[in-house]
Design a protein around this motif. Structure first.
Motif, PDB file in Angstrom:
ATOM      1  N   LEU A 152      13.436 -89.537 -46.820  1.00 45.08           N
ATOM      2  CA  LEU A 152      12.654 -89.098 -45.704  1.00 45.08           C
ATOM      3  C   LEU A 152      11.274 -88.597 -46.128  1.00 45.08           C
ATOM      4  O   LEU A 152      11.026 -87.838 -47.212  1.00 45.08           O
ATOM      5  N   ASP A 153      10.204 -89.147 -45.561  1.00 44.58           N
ATOM      6  CA  ASP A 153       8.795 -88.588 -45.869  1.00 44.58           C
ATOM      7  C   ASP A 153       7.984 -88.447 -44.803  1.00 44.58           C
ATOM      8  O   ASP A 153       8.252 -88.543 -43.604  1.00 44.58           O
ATOM      9  N   ASP A 154       6.896 -87.545 -45.052  1.00 43.30           N
ATOM     10  CA  ASP A 154       5.859 -87.365 -44.010  1.00 43.30           C
ATOM     11  C   ASP A 154       6.109 -86.472 -42.792  1.00 43.30           C
ATOM     12  O   ASP A 154       6.276 -86.982 -41.655  1.00 43.30           O
ATOM     13  N   LEU A 155       7.205 -85.558 -42.958  1.00 46.59           N
ATOM     14  CA  LEU A 155       7.714 -84.900 -42.133  1.00 46.59           C
ATOM     15  C   LEU A 155       6.922 -83.795 -41.285  1.00 46.59           C
ATOM     16  O   LEU A 155       6.028 -83.201 -41.948  1.00 46.59           O
ATOM     17  N   SER A 156       6.922 -83.794 -40.063  1.00 43.41           N
ATOM     18  CA  SER A 156       6.068 -82.845 -39.251  1.00 43.41           C
ATOM     19  C   SER A 156       6.901 -82.506 -37.968  1.00 43.41           C
ATOM     20  O   SER A 156       7.862 -83.376 -37.517  1.00 43.41           O
ATOM     21  N   LEU A 157       6.799 -81.256 -37.374  1.00 46.28           N
ATOM     22  CA  LEU A 157       7.484 -80.821 -36.119  1.00 46.28           C
ATOM     23  C   LEU A 157       6.470 -80.649 -34.914  1.00 46.28           C
ATOM     24  O   LEU A 157       5.360 -80.196 -35.388  1.00 46.28           O
ATOM     25  N   ALA A 158       6.940 -81.508 -33.823  1.00 43.98           N
ATOM     26  CA  ALA A 158       5.938 -81.543 -32.673  1.00 43.98           C
ATOM     27  C   ALA A 158       6.734 -80.575 -31.685  1.00 43.98           C
ATOM     28  O   ALA A 158       8.172 -80.928 -31.384  1.00 43.98           O
ATOM     29  N   GLU A 180      19.789 -80.792 -39.406  1.00 43.73           N
ATOM     30  CA  GLU A 180      20.263 -79.441 -39.012  1.00 43.73           C
ATOM     31  C   GLU A 180      18.940 -78.706 -39.297  1.00 43.73           C
ATOM     32  O   GLU A 180      18.440 -78.685 -40.502  1.00 43.73           O
ATOM     33  N   ILE A 181      18.254 -78.069 -38.250  1.00 47.44           N
ATOM     34  CA  ILE A 181      17.383 -76.823 -38.310  1.00 47.44           C
ATOM     35  C   ILE A 181      18.019 -75.417 -38.444  1.00 47.44           C
ATOM     36  O   ILE A 181      18.634 -75.162 -37.518  1.00 47.44           O
ATOM     37  N   VAL A 182      17.653 -74.871 -39.106  1.00 45.57           N
ATOM     38  CA  VAL A 182      18.278 -73.400 -39.539  1.00 45.57           C
ATOM     39  C   VAL A 182      17.049 -72.400 -39.486  1.00 45.57           C
ATOM     40  O   VAL A 182      15.934 -72.712 -40.354  1.00 45.57           O
ATOM     41  N   ASP A 183      16.970 -71.837 -38.335  1.00 40.90           N
ATOM     42  CA  ASP A 183      16.010 -70.643 -37.985  1.00 40.90           C
ATOM     43  C   ASP A 183      16.585 -69.383 -37.971  1.00 40.90           C
ATOM     44  O   ASP A 183      17.314 -69.028 -36.982  1.00 40.90           O
ATOM     45  N   LYS A 184      16.577 -68.677 -39.175  1.00 39.29           N
ATOM     46  CA  LYS A 184      17.313 -67.493 -39.257  1.00 39.29           C
ATOM     47  C   LYS A 184      18.519 -67.625 -39.072  1.00 39.29           C
ATOM     48  O   LYS A 184      19.233 -68.262 -39.931  1.00 39.29           O
ATOM     49  N   ASP A 185      19.221 -67.167 -37.933  1.00 32.64           N
ATOM     50  CA  ASP A 185      20.576 -67.218 -37.699  1.00 32.64           C
ATOM     51  C   ASP A 185      21.120 -68.376 -37.045  1.00 32.64           C
ATOM     52  O   ASP A 185      22.106 -68.659 -36.402  1.00 32.64           O
ATOM     53  N   THR A 186      19.991 -69.041 -36.612  1.00 34.52           N
ATOM     54  CA  THR A 186      20.105 -70.197 -35.528  1.00 34.52           C
ATOM     55  C   THR A 186      20.240 -71.560 -36.254  1.00 34.52           C
ATOM     56  O   THR A 186      19.333 -71.690 -37.165  1.00 34.52           O
ATOM     57  N   ARG A 200       6.933 -70.162 -37.578  1.00 35.73           N
ATOM     58  CA  ARG A 200       7.822 -69.598 -38.339  1.00 35.73           C
ATOM     59  C   ARG A 200       8.269 -70.828 -39.644  1.00 35.73           C
ATOM     60  O   ARG A 200       8.284 -71.822 -39.150  1.00 35.73           O
ATOM     61  N   GLU A 201       8.534 -70.191 -40.775  1.00 39.40           N
ATOM     62  CA  GLU A 201       9.118 -70.995 -41.652  1.00 39.40           C
ATOM     63  C   GLU A 201      10.935 -71.219 -41.419  1.00 39.40           C
ATOM     64  O   GLU A 201      11.326 -70.428 -41.036  1.00 39.40           O
ATOM     65  N   PHE A 202      11.035 -72.357 -41.470  1.00 41.47           N
ATOM     66  CA  PHE A 202      12.552 -72.982 -41.318  1.00 41.47           C
ATOM     67  C   PHE A 202      12.986 -73.737 -42.124  1.00 41.47           C
ATOM     68  O   PHE A 202      12.193 -74.325 -43.024  1.00 41.47           O
ATOM     69  N   THR A 203      14.097 -74.050 -42.329  1.00 38.50           N
ATOM     70  CA  THR A 203      14.757 -75.130 -43.414  1.00 38.50           C
ATOM     71  C   THR A 203      15.349 -76.259 -42.706  1.00 38.50           C
ATOM     72  O   THR A 203      16.089 -75.957 -41.329  1.00 38.50           O
ATOM     73  N   LEU A 204      15.199 -77.314 -43.011  1.00 39.37           N
ATOM     74  CA  LEU A 204      15.778 -78.628 -42.483  1.00 39.37           C
ATOM     75  C   LEU A 204      16.836 -78.917 -43.504  1.00 39.37           C
ATOM     76  O   LEU A 204      16.733 -79.287 -44.629  1.00 39.37           O
ATOM     77  N   ASN A 205      18.158 -79.080 -42.964  1.00 39.58           N
ATOM     78  CA  ASN A 205      19.056 -79.742 -43.818  1.00 39.58           C
ATOM     79  C   ASN A 205      19.567 -81.153 -43.385  1.00 39.58           C
ATOM     80  O   ASN A 205      19.629 -81.476 -42.006  1.00 39.58           O
ATOM     81  N   VAL A 206      19.882 -81.864 -44.306  1.00 38.85           N
ATOM     82  CA  VAL A 206      20.456 -83.277 -44.139  1.00 38.85           C
ATOM     83  C   VAL A 206      21.788 -83.305 -44.472  1.00 38.85           C
ATOM     84  O   VAL A 206      22.295 -83.072 -45.614  1.00 38.85           O
ATOM     85  N   TYR A 207      22.880 -83.924 -43.605  1.00 41.09           N
ATOM     86  CA  TYR A 207      24.151 -83.950 -43.903  1.00 41.09           C
ATOM     87  C   TYR A 207      24.810 -85.233 -43.885  1.00 41.09           C
ATOM     88  O   TYR A 207      24.038 -86.116 -43.327  1.00 41.09           O
ATOM     89  N   GLY A 240      20.881 -83.092 -48.582  1.00 44.36           N
ATOM     90  CA  GLY A 240      19.440 -82.882 -48.806  1.00 44.36           C
ATOM     91  C   GLY A 240      19.157 -81.318 -48.101  1.00 44.36           C
ATOM     92  O   GLY A 240      19.536 -81.041 -47.000  1.00 44.36           O
ATOM     93  N   THR A 241      18.082 -80.672 -48.452  1.00 41.18           N
ATOM     94  CA  THR A 241      17.627 -79.611 -47.866  1.00 41.18           C
ATOM     95  C   THR A 241      16.116 -79.436 -48.406  1.00 41.18           C
ATOM     96  O   THR A 241      15.604 -79.682 -49.194  1.00 41.18           O
ATOM     97  N   TYR A 242      15.222 -78.928 -47.111  1.00 38.39           N
ATOM     98  CA  TYR A 242      13.825 -78.832 -47.381  1.00 38.39           C
ATOM     99  C   TYR A 242      13.108 -77.742 -46.751  1.00 38.39           C
ATOM    100  O   TYR A 242      13.487 -77.649 -45.260  1.00 38.39           O
ATOM    101  N   LYS A 243      12.431 -76.783 -47.310  1.00 41.41           N
ATOM    102  CA  LYS A 243      11.545 -75.856 -46.312  1.00 41.41           C
ATOM    103  C   LYS A 243      10.261 -76.308 -45.538  1.00 41.41           C
ATOM    104  O   LYS A 243       9.518 -77.242 -46.144  1.00 41.41           O
ATOM    105  N   MET A 244      10.261 -76.055 -44.522  1.00 35.93           N
ATOM    106  CA  MET A 244       9.013 -76.448 -43.668  1.00 35.93           C
ATOM    107  C   MET A 244       8.546 -75.027 -43.021  1.00 35.93           C
ATOM    108  O   MET A 244       9.115 -74.218 -42.591  1.00 35.93           O
ATOM    109  N   ASN A 245       7.123 -75.077 -43.271  1.00 38.14           N
ATOM    110  CA  ASN A 245       6.428 -73.900 -42.732  1.00 38.14           C
ATOM    111  C   ASN A 245       4.881 -74.583 -42.372  1.00 38.14           C
ATOM    112  O   ASN A 245       4.069 -74.854 -43.078  1.00 38.14           O
ATOM    113  N   VAL A 246       4.737 -75.223 -40.976  1.00 36.51           N
ATOM    114  CA  VAL A 246       3.565 -75.796 -40.824  1.00 36.51           C
ATOM    115  C   VAL A 246       2.393 -74.881 -40.347  1.00 36.51           C
ATOM    116  O   VAL A 246       2.765 -74.180 -39.280  1.00 36.51           O
TER     117      VAL A 246
END
Length: 835
Positions: A721-727, A760-766, A804-811, A822-828
């Motif tokens: 996965l490349d060039d990740l962005s959240l909209a 999977e998006i991990v946002d604190k406890d969500t 907010r900063e969140f984590t993207l997990n790939v399963y 896979g796991t990746y930190k995102m803070n746009v």
């Protein structure tokens, strides 16, 4: 006295013509000296002059019916410097009591009277003598014609034959003999075997010769006779091979054979060698050899032992490997397998060899299946002869002996090459080993139990046995209808509770090829196995009822055979059987988790390859996981139900669900071929059991978690996965945009089941996730490089996620259970946002 009466002119030069059967018989005194170790073998020389002499040698008797002839050779040596004219001399023969006998010169020597200086000359003589005379009774006088003497003769010298003189060659001793032609042979009577067969004694002598002459020797001019004590003489046949001309310096082993009347084997027998020469074809003695008989237990090879026979001059190691006895009505059949291994350097052919069985009652029975084709034996390559003998049922076949004969084409007579003890009758009811030879309606087959397994199946256990049927005969045979059943802990299993499955569809077997039959039954899993016996029988060609079923014996099974075969994780499991040949290899094994249900999935992948030469359906497989406590857990096995190309590969998988807290470390995997309805399953049919089980040691799980989301593995795919962005698309709706590269590191014709990719998006406890298919299906990630893609999420708790900063997990997800890849930190940052 007139000059014309000189030796060589006036003496009649006619050779002795023998019209009665020859008997080459040493006198009583001579025969007695055969046992004397200090026997005299030379007669003193007659002096001709101080430098010249005559040596009397090859001194032997020849017996007719009422006559006795003495033969000898006079070797003249002229040591003087002038020619010696032997016509000036006369050789005379007397007994020591004064009786004179007339000497006759061999006709071929008539013109040999003159001897050049420093040379030798042989003259051959014979004389009719008293029948009761012995060799040591004689003396020789050398007379010279001298007209100055009163009777015109002068006695030059005289010698007597020494007491104890014995010209006979001792047993197994070499001797150089001179033929009448002057040619020389090195000779030795190597061995003499005497075998009592059917009230007669068969003799076979091995006579080795080497041509020491400068010209070839015609072996057809030599004859051989066996002399028994008392004067009996038996002319022996000769097997000199296809070439009877012995070239200079060449050695040869010839066989001398014949039959003696009676059953007594005498100790003081002799071999007489004669030569036929001259226009009159007169037979002259050459040499006499003492025979040392090999008899009794020394003349045959005990059962189970290897011994050589000689074929065309090469040693062939011979062994009766196995024998089988069967009685039916008034007839019994004895079958056996004879191993033949050419231990020599040249290929030979078994042509004209026959096999006869000598039963304990002395009767002879020929092999009923002897082939007329020559069997070629290459050096160091073993071949097998299958022999069958038919005997009356009242004849005791125990302690029988196999006689191997060579028939000489010229004479049509035969001689014994070897006698071998036949292995005794085995226990037909309970075999001590795991293979037995049995005679069926189709011929001789070897039946063996390759493997017996105890495998789990629900609340029961399967007992499976692999029965191998091998054609041990040289020709193609129809597979016999063999039935097998179990006797477990002394109780015979009912036939209706036994499943029999043939691995092959063919009905015939080539020589030395095999077919397999699996038999399977079920027992309560709590049963303790004390002993297991497999009972074999053949269903005849009739109606298949019990009266038409013949027992083929029983095979006891060792308790150590019940465990399935254990193989390493990197080993291949080969599946045999016509139409189903394939191989199974572990690709990977691991554990997937479902946190919601608090369960985990133990998962194993396999590469299954078609080993058939044509398109074929692959075997249906059944499997169990074995935990480290010894418990078996049935798996869900995903099979492939379509035909696969030759050498084509598919990916199949097995899994089983456990509580999250269950210890699944160090597990093993038990897999085998599914069966149902008395046949092997293919495709996705429902199994009723399985056979040919093997137990894999599963490889350790290798979990790779990428922190860059590059080269994430979901077999057989690799995802980047490349060039990740959240909209943000709505207040609670978000879209993850990215480029993906999806490829395959290996191509399978088919995958038995699919995996998914979970974002999977991990946002604190969500935690919010979205599952996506691979390659095919709605919204699937397609194969390709840098493909524009997106995944949408909806959850009220995601409000404000852009800030907010969140984590993207790939399963990697299978059957609702996941494994992180896979796991990746995102803070746009706000400057990069777009709505």
């Amino acid at each position: 006295m007139k000059k014309a009466q000189k030796f060589g002119i006036a003496v009649a030069l006619t050779a002795l013509s023998i019209t009665t059967p020859l008997q080459f018989v040493p006198s009583t005194a001579q025969a007695a000296t055969v046992k004397t170790s200090a026997a005299v073998t030379a007669i003193p020389k007659l002096k001709v002059s101080s430098k010249s002499s005559i040596q009397i040698q090859d001194f032997q008797f020849v017996y007719g019916v009422n006559e006795k002839t003495l033969y000898f050779t006079a070797t003249i040596y002229n040591g003087d410097n002038k020619e010696l004219d032997f016509n000036d001399y006369n050789l005379e023969l007397y007994t020591k009591t004064g009786t004179k006998y007339k000497l006759t010169l061999q006709e071929s020597d008539a013109k040999k009277g003159k001897v050049s200086p420093n040379t030798y000359q042989d003259l051959h003589f014979s004389a009719s003598v008293n029948y009761q005379s012995n060799l040591s009774d004689f003396k020789f006088s050398l007379i010279k014609w001298d007209f100055s003497q009163p009777d015109y003769t002068l006695k030059v010298s005289e010698v007597s034959v020494p007491s104890g003189y014995n010209p006979i060659v001792p047993a197994v001793t070499g001797k150089v003999v001179k033929l009448n032609s002057g040619k020389k042979l090195s000779t030795i009577l190597a061995n003499s075997t005497f075998t009592n067969v059917a009230g007669k004694i068969e003799v076979m002598n091995t006579f080795r010769i080497t041509n020491y002459s400068n010209t070839p020797i015609d072996l057809n001019t030599l004859s051989f006779s066996l002399k028994r004590p008392g004067g009996g003489l038996v002319k022996l046949d000769v097997d000199a091979g296809t070439t009877t001309t012995l070239l200079t310096g060449v050695s040869k082993e010839i066989k001398l054979y014949g039959v003696l009347s009676g059953t007594k084997i005498d100790n003081n027998m002799q071999l007489i060698v004669t030569e036929t020469s001259g226009e009159s074809k007169t037979e002259y003695p050459v040499a006499t050899y003492t025979i040392k008989p090999i008899t009794g237990n020394n003349s045959f090879t005990p059962a189970g032992k290897t011994a050589p026979i000689t074929v065309e001059g090469e040693k062939v190691d011979t062994l009766i490997r196995e024998a089988y006895y069967e009685t039916s009505g008034d007839t019994q059949t004895l079958s056996m397998y004879v191993d033949l291994n050419n231990a020599g350097k040249s290929a030979v052919k078994l042509s004209g060899y026959t096999y006869t069985l000598l039963a304990s009652n002395g009767a002879l029975y020929p092999a009923i299946n002897q082939s007329t084709d020559a069997v070629e034996l290459s050096p160091q390559i073993k071949k097998e002869q299958y022999l069958q003998f038919s005997l009356p049922s009242n004849v005791n076949a125990e302690n029988a002996k196999l006689i191997i004969r060579k028939t000489v084409e010229e004479s049509k007579n035969s001689y014994i090459l070897g006698v071998f003890g036949v292995p005794p009758k085995p226990n037909q009811e309970t075999a001590s080993g795991n293979s037995v030879l049995r005679m069926t309606e189709q011929g001789m087959f070897e039946l063996s139990v390759g493997k017996v397994d105890r495998l789990p199946w629900g609340s029961e256990d399967l007992i499976n046995a692999d029965i191998t049927i091998r054609n041990v005969q040289p020709s193609i045979k129809t597979i016999p209808n063999v039935k097998a059943t179990f006797i477990i802990n002394g109780l015979k299993v009912d036939e209706k509770n036994i499943v029999s499955i043939k691995t092959d569809t063919n009905n015939a077997l080539e020589s030395n090829t095999s077919s397999h039959v699996y038999i399977s039954t079920k027992i309560p899993y709590s049963t303790t196995l004390n002993n297991v016996t497999i009972e074999l029988s053949e269903i005849g060609s009739g109606d298949g009822t019990a009266s038409n079923t013949k027992s083929l014996g029983r095979i006891q099974i060792n308790a150590s055979q019940f465990a399935p075969r254990l193989i390493k994780s990197n080993d291949t499991y080969d599946i045999i059987g016509t139409g189903r040949k394939s191989s199974l290899k572990v690709v990977q094994s691991g554990v997937y988790h479902n946190e919601t249900n608090e369960t985990k999935l133990v998962y194993t992948e396999f590469e299954l390859q078609n080993k058939e030469a044509r398109f074929a359906e692959l075997p249906n497989l059944s499997a169990f996981f074995q935990t480290n406590t010894g418990n078996y857990i049935e798996t869900t096995f995903k099979n492939v139900d379509t035909k696969i190309t030759p050498n084509g590969k598919v990916l199949v998988m097995a899994s089983a669900q456990f509580p999250e807290s269950y210890d699944t470390s160090n597990m093993k995997f038990l897999v085998g071929q599914s069966i149902a309805g008395g046949s092997f399953l293919t495709g996705e049919g429902k199994a009723e059991g399985f056979v040919q089980g093997v137990q894999y040691e599963l490889p350790a799980e290798t979990t790779k978690v990428s922190t860059t989301l590059e080269k994430m593995e979901i077999n057989p795919y690799i995802l980047t996965l490349d060039d990740l962005s959240l909209a943000q698309e709505d207040i609670y709706d978000f879209k993850l945009n990215f480029d993906h590269t999806l490829s395959k590191w290996i191509t399978y014709e088919k995958l038995a089941d699919k995996h998914q990719v979970v974002f999977e998006i991990v946002d604190k406890d969500t935690r919010v996730e979205k599952a996506v298919e691979l390659e095919t299906g709605d919204g699937a990630l397609k194969l390709g490089t840098d493909v524009d893609s997106s995944v949408s999420f909806h959850d009220e708790k995601l409000w404000g996620l852009l800030f907010r900063e969140f984590t993207l997990n790939v399963y990697d997800q299978y059957q609702g259970h996941k494994k992180l890849i896979g796991t990746y930190k995102m803070n746009v940052a706000p400057s990069n946002l777009y709505l």
